[in-house]
Scaffold this active site. Structure first.
Site, PDB file in Angstrom:
ATOM      1  N   TYR A  59       0.824  -1.213   0.000  1.00 17.07           N
ATOM      2  CA  TYR A  59       0.000   0.000   0.000  1.00 17.07           C
ATOM      3  C   TYR A  59       0.855   1.260   0.000  1.00 17.07           C
ATOM      4  O   TYR A  59       2.026   1.249   0.370  1.00 17.07           O
ATOM      5  CB  TYR A  59      -0.915   0.024   1.228  1.00 17.07           C
ATOM      6  N   PHE A  69       2.005   9.578   3.676  1.00 17.87           N
ATOM      7  CA  PHE A  69       2.286   9.432   5.098  1.00 17.87           C
ATOM      8  C   PHE A  69       2.851   8.052   5.439  1.00 17.87           C
ATOM      9  O   PHE A  69       3.452   7.865   6.492  1.00 17.87           O
ATOM     10  CB  PHE A  69       1.066   9.760   5.970  1.00 17.87           C
ATOM     11  N   ASP A  70       2.675   7.067   4.543  1.00 17.13           N
ATOM     12  CA  ASP A  70       3.236   5.735   4.787  1.00 17.13           C
ATOM     13  C   ASP A  70       3.196   4.939   3.497  1.00 17.13           C
ATOM     14  O   ASP A  70       2.292   5.131   2.670  1.00 17.13           O
ATOM     15  CB  ASP A  70       2.432   5.015   5.875  1.00 17.13           C
ATOM     16  N   ILE A  89      -7.487  -0.091  10.509  1.00 17.65           N
ATOM     17  CA  ILE A  89      -8.609   0.849  10.484  1.00 17.65           C
ATOM     18  C   ILE A  89      -9.811   0.215   9.765  1.00 17.65           C
ATOM     19  O   ILE A  89      -9.659  -0.665   8.924  1.00 17.65           O
ATOM     20  CB  ILE A  89      -8.211   2.197   9.833  1.00 17.65           C
ATOM     21  N   TYR A 115      -8.634   7.435  11.259  1.00 14.88           N
ATOM     22  CA  TYR A 115      -8.104   7.782  12.587  1.00 14.88           C
ATOM     23  C   TYR A 115      -8.943   8.819  13.315  1.00 14.88           C
ATOM     24  O   TYR A 115      -8.532   9.344  14.349  1.00 14.88           O
ATOM     25  CB  TYR A 115      -6.653   8.257  12.451  1.00 14.88           C
ATOM     26  N   PHE A 132      -5.647   5.309   0.006  1.00 13.68           N
ATOM     27  CA  PHE A 132      -4.707   4.196  -0.065  1.00 13.68           C
ATOM     28  C   PHE A 132      -4.754   3.552  -1.433  1.00 13.68           C
ATOM     29  O   PHE A 132      -5.827   3.158  -1.904  1.00 13.68           O
ATOM     30  CB  PHE A 132      -5.043   3.120   0.980  1.00 13.68           C
TER      31      PHE A 132
END
Length: 155
Positions: A59, A69-70, A89, A115, A132
């Protein structure tokens, strides 16, 4: 004196409207419901992700402004977890259900399924919509190649 005051009030109203328009434009890319976009689906779908399956997913997570962010791609290490058990999540637990090994999906996840209002500082602000790009690599340790070999051996 009255005209000067009116002009000041008008200027303040215009400034406030500009701030509100900017804020709503920023939020216009936010979503209120989970959105699932299938970007690629293999011709043959012999392995699908179901609740309780241990899945492996690559991902890239971004905010609506495009900032990453990731990313498991950057680490070269897909993320593994049990689907539907609350280990991730809610947007992932729901958005990856029924996905085929090799399939690629884009998930747009509202804050309430991500979140929430607290976010995940420092990279994810409160109330953030998450995007994502995902790719299902394996289900219960089996890749698409494993499924093809298994179905051929049954012939």
């Amino acid at each position: 004196m009255g005209t000067k005051r009116q002009l000041i009030c008008l200027a303040a109203a215009v400034a406030a409207a500009a701030i509100l328009l900017t804020a709503s434009a920023k939020k216009s890319r936010d979503v209120t419901q989970l959105q699932i976009g299938v970007k690629y689906k293999p011709e043959s779908c012999t392995l699908q992700a179901h609740k309780g399956d241990k899945i492996k997913v690559h991902y890239r997570g971004t905010l609506t402004d495009g900032s990453v962010f990731d990313s498991s791609y950057d680490r070269g290490d897909p993320f593994e977890f049990t689907l539907g058990n609350g280990q991730v999540i809610k947007g992932w637990d729901q958005g990856l259900l029924g996905m085929c090994v090799g399939e690629k999906r884009k998930l747009k996840i509202p804050a309430k399924m991500g979140y929430g209002e607290r976010g995940s500082p420092p990279k994810i602000p409160g109330g953030a919509t998450l995007i994502f790009d995902t790719e299902l690599i394996a289900v219960n340790g089996k890749t698409s190649g494993d499924a093809k070999a298994e179905s051929n051996s049954e012939l």
